[in-house]
Design an enzyme around this catalytic site. Sequence first.
Site, short mmCIF file in Angstrom:
data_model
loop_
_atom_site.label_atom_id
_atom_site.label_comp_id
_atom_site.label_asym_id
_atom_site.label_seq_id
_atom_site.Cartn_x
_atom_site.Cartn_y
_atom_site.Cartn_z
N PRO A 10 46.32 39.33 45.62
CA PRO A 10 46.16 39.11 44.23
C PRO A 10 44.73 39.09 43.64
O PRO A 10 43.81 38.53 44.16
CB PRO A 10 46.84 37.93 43.77
CG PRO A 10 46.91 36.97 45.24
CD PRO A 10 47.09 38.02 46.10
N ASN A 11 44.55 39.69 42.50
CA ASN A 11 43.32 39.79 41.85
C ASN A 11 42.24 40.73 42.27
O ASN A 11 41.06 40.84 41.69
CB ASN A 11 42.65 38.43 41.52
CG ASN A 11 43.70 37.49 40.60
OD1 ASN A 11 44.25 38.02 39.61
ND2 ASN A 11 44.03 36.35 41.16
N ARG A 18 35.86 40.66 38.10
CA ARG A 18 36.06 39.30 38.42
C ARG A 18 35.07 38.64 39.02
O ARG A 18 34.91 38.96 40.22
CB ARG A 18 37.23 39.09 39.18
CG ARG A 18 37.58 37.77 39.42
CD ARG A 18 39.13 37.40 40.21
NE ARG A 18 39.33 36.19 40.74
CZ ARG A 18 39.60 35.69 42.11
NH1 ARG A 18 39.60 36.71 42.74
NH2 ARG A 18 39.76 34.34 42.23
N TYR A 23 32.29 37.77 44.27
CA TYR A 23 32.71 39.22 45.03
C TYR A 23 32.11 40.15 44.86
O TYR A 23 32.46 41.37 45.47
CB TYR A 23 34.07 39.39 44.36
CG TYR A 23 35.02 38.14 44.47
CD1 TYR A 23 35.64 37.84 45.63
CD2 TYR A 23 35.36 37.40 43.29
CE1 TYR A 23 36.49 36.78 45.87
CE2 TYR A 23 36.13 36.21 43.52
CZ TYR A 23 36.70 36.12 44.81
OH TYR A 23 37.68 34.99 44.90
N ASN A 74 43.31 40.96 53.47
CA ASN A 74 42.62 40.14 52.77
C ASN A 74 43.73 39.50 51.67
O ASN A 74 43.97 39.91 50.85
CB ASN A 74 41.41 40.53 51.55
CG ASN A 74 40.59 39.51 50.94
OD1 ASN A 74 41.18 38.48 50.73
ND2 ASN A 74 39.73 40.05 50.43
N ALA A 77 44.51 34.66 47.17
CA ALA A 77 45.09 33.43 46.69
C ALA A 77 46.18 33.12 48.04
O ALA A 77 46.62 31.84 48.21
CB ALA A 77 45.46 33.36 45.49
N GLU A 101 42.19 39.09 59.56
CA GLU A 101 42.05 38.51 58.01
C GLU A 101 40.39 38.67 57.77
O GLU A 101 39.46 38.57 58.34
CB GLU A 101 42.47 37.05 58.26
CG GLU A 101 42.31 36.24 56.91
CD GLU A 101 42.51 34.71 57.04
OE1 GLU A 101 42.72 34.06 56.14
OE2 GLU A 101 42.57 34.17 58.13
N HIS A 103 37.79 38.05 54.09
CA HIS A 103 37.48 37.60 52.93
C HIS A 103 36.35 37.95 52.51
O HIS A 103 35.15 37.72 53.30
CB HIS A 103 37.62 36.13 52.94
CG HIS A 103 39.06 35.37 53.25
ND1 HIS A 103 39.88 35.45 52.27
CD2 HIS A 103 39.66 35.14 54.55
CE1 HIS A 103 41.13 35.13 52.74
NE2 HIS A 103 40.88 34.70 53.94
N ARG A 110 33.48 27.46 49.21
CA ARG A 110 34.01 27.15 47.85
C ARG A 110 34.79 26.16 47.59
O ARG A 110 34.60 25.00 47.93
CB ARG A 110 34.70 28.89 47.69
CG ARG A 110 33.76 29.83 47.81
CD ARG A 110 34.23 31.18 47.32
NE ARG A 110 34.88 31.41 46.01
CZ ARG A 110 35.78 32.01 45.63
NH1 ARG A 110 36.43 32.76 46.28
NH2 ARG A 110 36.02 31.88 44.32
#
Length: 148
Positions: A10-11, A18, A23, A74, A77, A101, A103, A110
């Site tokens: 998502p996003n 964003r 990012y 990735n 969320a 995985e 990110h 964070r």
Amino acid sequence: MTKVIVVNGPNLGRLGVRQPDVYGRQDLETMRSLCAEWGAALGLEVEVRQTDDEAEIIGWMHQAADEKTPVVMNPAAFTHYSYGLADAAHMVIDEGLPLIEVHISNPSARDEFRKRSVISPVATGTITGMGFYGYKMALDAVAHLIAD
């Protein structure tokens, strides 16, 4: 050529818009181009996907397991709470396939809630905080793992 899917949660369709300070300013289409280029250099056919739908990303993991397709993921969320996605990712691993995985940012640096991943314990490996270059590292890892 070995097919690899690069799955984004998502996003991530809002990359470049964003939180560019977190990012970066590159968008999803740039990621698609870079991943295709990096993959081709490794003899991989790379397909980049993105969804905001948890059921769809779980379906992609089922498809990867059934079709014996390595995954770079990735989960965004979904990283922190999607036990359904973790179970589906486990199905990929159970088929002897790499699942890396990735990110873009470093979740550990964070918000507190981002520090726990339900995917990391399932994944073959995890790459964080390297921006889009993390996807290149993940594709390199997939190429290395499937060559063994």
